[in-house]
Design a protein around this motif. Structure first.
Motif, PDB file in Angstrom:
ATOM      1  N   MET A 265       0.844  -1.184   0.000  1.00  0.00           N
ATOM      2  CA  MET A 265       0.000   0.000   0.000  1.00  0.00           C
ATOM      3  C   MET A 265       0.883   1.238   0.000  1.00  0.00           C
ATOM      4  N   ILE A 266       0.583   2.103  -0.943  1.00  0.00           N
ATOM      5  CA  ILE A 266       1.340   3.355  -0.998  1.00  0.00           C
ATOM      6  C   ILE A 266       0.916   4.238   0.166  1.00  0.00           C
TER       7      ILE A 266
ATOM      8  N   THR B  99      -6.203  -4.041   6.323  1.00  0.00           N
ATOM      9  CA  THR B  99      -4.919  -3.503   6.780  1.00  0.00           C
ATOM     10  C   THR B  99      -4.263  -4.491   7.728  1.00  0.00           C
ATOM     11  N   VAL B 100      -3.010  -4.207   8.083  1.00  0.00           N
ATOM     12  CA  VAL B 100      -2.301  -5.127   8.982  1.00  0.00           C
ATOM     13  C   VAL B 100      -2.934  -5.206  10.346  1.00  0.00           C
TER      14      VAL B 100
ATOM     15  N   ARG C 196      -3.363  -8.131   1.512  1.00  0.00           N
ATOM     16  CA  ARG C 196      -3.170  -9.138   2.548  1.00  0.00           C
ATOM     17  C   ARG C 196      -4.118  -8.964   3.709  1.00  0.00           C
TER      18      ARG C 196
ATOM     19  N   ARG D  49       0.457  -4.657  -1.914  1.00  0.00           N
ATOM     20  CA  ARG D  49       0.597  -5.273  -0.600  1.00  0.00           C
ATOM     21  C   ARG D  49      -0.653  -5.198   0.260  1.00  0.00           C
TER      22      ARG D  49
END
Lengths: 123, 316
Positions: free
Chosen positions: A1-2, A87-88, A123, A120
Motif C-alpha cells: 500500500m502506498i 490492513t495489517v 493481505r 501489498r
C-alpha cells in the motif's frame, strides 16, 4: 500500500472523481479527504452505510460470510463507491469515492479504485 | 499549586511548536514533533511493535533488532526499506496505535506529566495529529462507545459469553468472533486486546456491541447478596472446567459488588443469563434446583459426583 496521501490523490485521479475520503472503519474517523465538504460527518455516515451493508448481506445470503468487494450507490448526480481495504492491524480502511455521473465510467472507476492501494494491501 | 492537566499542558506544547516526549507517569507517553502529536503509547494499549508482531509480519526479535540498528527516529523507515510493511501500512499502523493510546491517556489522571525536550520515538514521525484534532477524535470515539452500549460496567471485567444466544441467528463482526473464541471467562477486554494484538478501543467497542446484543453474561445478578455462599468445601471443585473457571467466576462476582448502579436492561439480561448460562461455580443460589453444575463425562465431574454421594450418605 502506498502512502495514505498518495492513496487519496490516486483515487482523485480516476476519471470523473469529484470527492474522496478515506475512513477508518472501526472508529468512523476520516483519515484523509479531498472534495468533501464535511469529512467528519461524511466519514461517520459512510462507515455506518458500510456496516449496514455488511449486516444486511450477512442476513440475506445463504453463505453468511460473504466478502463485500465494494458498495455502489447510484444517485441522480452520479455514483458513490465504497471499497474496503484490509490492513495489517485494525478493521478495514474504507476508500470512498464520489463520481460525477456525466464524466465517470463506473466499470473503469471500480477497476482503478481496486488498484489504488497497491499490491501489498490485499493481505 | 495544582498540577496542570494533561490537556492544558499538551495545548501549551502544541502552541509552542514543541518537539519531544510527554510522559504521563507509568501510563504512557505522547510524542510531539513541531507541535503536532506524531505518536502515543499507553500501558493498556498495544503499540505498533505489538500490532506488527501479532500480525505475523515480523517477529518480536526482528523488531528489537530493527530498533537497535536504526537508532532513534529511523526505525519506521528501516522497516519499510526491509519490506516488512509498506509506507501506507506503517502510516495507518502508527495512526491507529496513536489514537488508541491517546484515547486512554487523555483523561484525568493522578500522574504528573513530564515533558522531555527533543526525545523522539524510535519509529520516527509518520503521521501527524494536531492536538485539537486528537481531542476531537477522542471525544468522538467516546461518544461512539456510549452509543454502542451506554455502560462501562463490562469494560474491565472478564468477557463471559452467554451459553445460548438470545435469538436464533447472530451476526458477528470478525473481531467479535475472535473475542468470543478467545474469551475464557477470565480475560478482560485489555487481556484479549493484548493476546489478539488488536487495538484496545476496537476491542472495547466490540465488547460493548456484544453486550448490547445480549451475547455477554452480565456480572450484575438480581439475587445479589440474598443467599449465603455455599460451604467452602463443596464449592471449590464445582466447575467442570476446573479451577481456572471457578476463580474467573468468583472474580466476576467480587467485581460485580463494586458496580451496583446497573441499568434495568442489564439486570434483565443478567436474569436471563443466570438461568443456564453462568459457569456452575458462579451460581449462588446454594442448593436450589437451578444451581446444579452442568455435568460432562470429565474425570473431575465423576470425582465430584462421588464426593457428593459420599457427603449425602454421611448426612443420613
Amino acid at each position: 500500500m502506498i502512502g495514505i496521501e498518495e492513496c487519496l490523490s490516486e483515487a482523485m485521479s480516476i476519471p470523473g472523481a469529484v470527492g474522496a475520503v478515506l475512513v477508518d472503519h472501526t472508529s468512523g474517523m476520516p483519515v484523509a479527504a479531498e472534495g468533501v465538504p464535511d469529512p467528519v460527518r461524511a466519514a461517520d455516515g459512510l462507515g455506518d452505510v458500510f456496516r449496514a451493508v455488511l449486516d444486511g448481506i450477512a442476513l440475506a445470503s445463504p453463505e453468511q460470510a460473504a466478502r463485500v468487494e465494494d458498495v455502489i450507490v447510484t444517485t441522480d448526480a452520479g455514483y458513490h463507491l465504497i471499497r474496503p481495504v484490509e490492513t495489517v492491524v485494525d478493521g478495514p480502511l474504507l476508500l470512498c469515492l464520489r463520481l460525477d455521473g456525466d464524466r465517470a465510467n463506473l466499470a473503469l472507476a471500480r477497476l482503478r479504485l481496486r488498484a489504488v492501494p497497491g499490491e501489498r494491501a490485499a493481505r | 499549586m495544582a498540577a496542570p492537566t494533561i490537556d492544558a499542558l499538551l495545548t501549551d506544547l502544541a502552541e509552542g511548536g514543541a518537539t519531544g516526549a510527554l510522559r504521563v507517569g507509568k501510563e504512557g507517553t505522547l510524542f510531539l514533533d513541531r507541535g503536532r502529536v506524531s505518536y502515543a503509547e499507553c500501558a493498556v494499549t498495544p503499540g505498533v511493535e505489538d500490532l506488527l508482531a501479532a500480525s505475523g509480519r515480523i517477529a518480536a526479535g526482528g523488531i528489537r533488532g530493527a530498533r537497535q540498528t536504526a537508532g532513534p527516529g529511523g526505525g519506521g523507515d528501516l522497516l519499510v526499506r526491509r519490506g516488512v510493511l509498506s509506507r501506507g501500512e506503517l502510516q495507518f499502523c502508527v495512526l491507529g496505535a496513536t489514537l488508541d493510546a491517546a484515547f486512554f491517556l487523555l483523561r484525568p489522571s493522578s500522574a504528573r506529566p513530564r515533558f522531555k525536550d527533543g526525545e523522539a520515538h524510535w519509529l520516527g514521525s509518520h503521521w501527524f495529529f494536531t492536538v485539537s484534532g486528537l481531542f476531537r477524535e477522542c471525544a468522538r470515539r467516546r461518544a461512539r462507545l456510549e452509543r454502542a452500549w451506554p455502560s462501562p460496567a463490562l469494560d474491565a471485567l472478564p468477557v463471559v459469553p452467554v451459553r445460548r444466544p438470545p435469538g436464533a441467528r447472530v451476526v458477528l463482526t470478525s473481531l467479535q468472533w475472535e473475542l468470543l473464541v478467545a474469551a475464557d471467562a477470565q480475560a478482560t477486554p485489555a487481556d484479549l486486546a493484548r493476546r489478539l494484538g488488536r487495538p484496545m478501543y476496537g476491542v472495547l467497542l466490540a465488547v460493548r456491541e456484544l453486550a448490547a446484543a445480549g451475547l455477554l453474561a452480565s456480572p450484575d445478578e438480581p439475587a445479589d447478596g440474598e443467599s449465603p455462599d455455599p460451604p467452602a468445601g463443596s464449592a471449590a471443585p464445582a466447575t467442570p472446567a476446573g479451577a481456572s473457571g471457578a476463580s474467573g467466576a468468583s472474580e466476576t462476582v467480587a467485581l460485580a459488588r463494586r458496580t451496583p448502579g446497573a441499568t434495568k436492561a442489564q439486570r434483565d439480561r443478567a436474569g436471563q443469563a443466570n438461568q443456564a448460562d453462568r459457569p456452575a461455580g458462579s451460581t449462588r443460589q446454594g442448593a436450589g434446583p437451578g444451581a446444579l453444575p452442568s455435568v460432562t463425562g470429565d474425570a473431575s465431574d465423576v470425582e465430584l459426583l462421588i464426593r457428593l454421594r459420599d457427603a449425602l450418605e454421611a448426612l443420613r
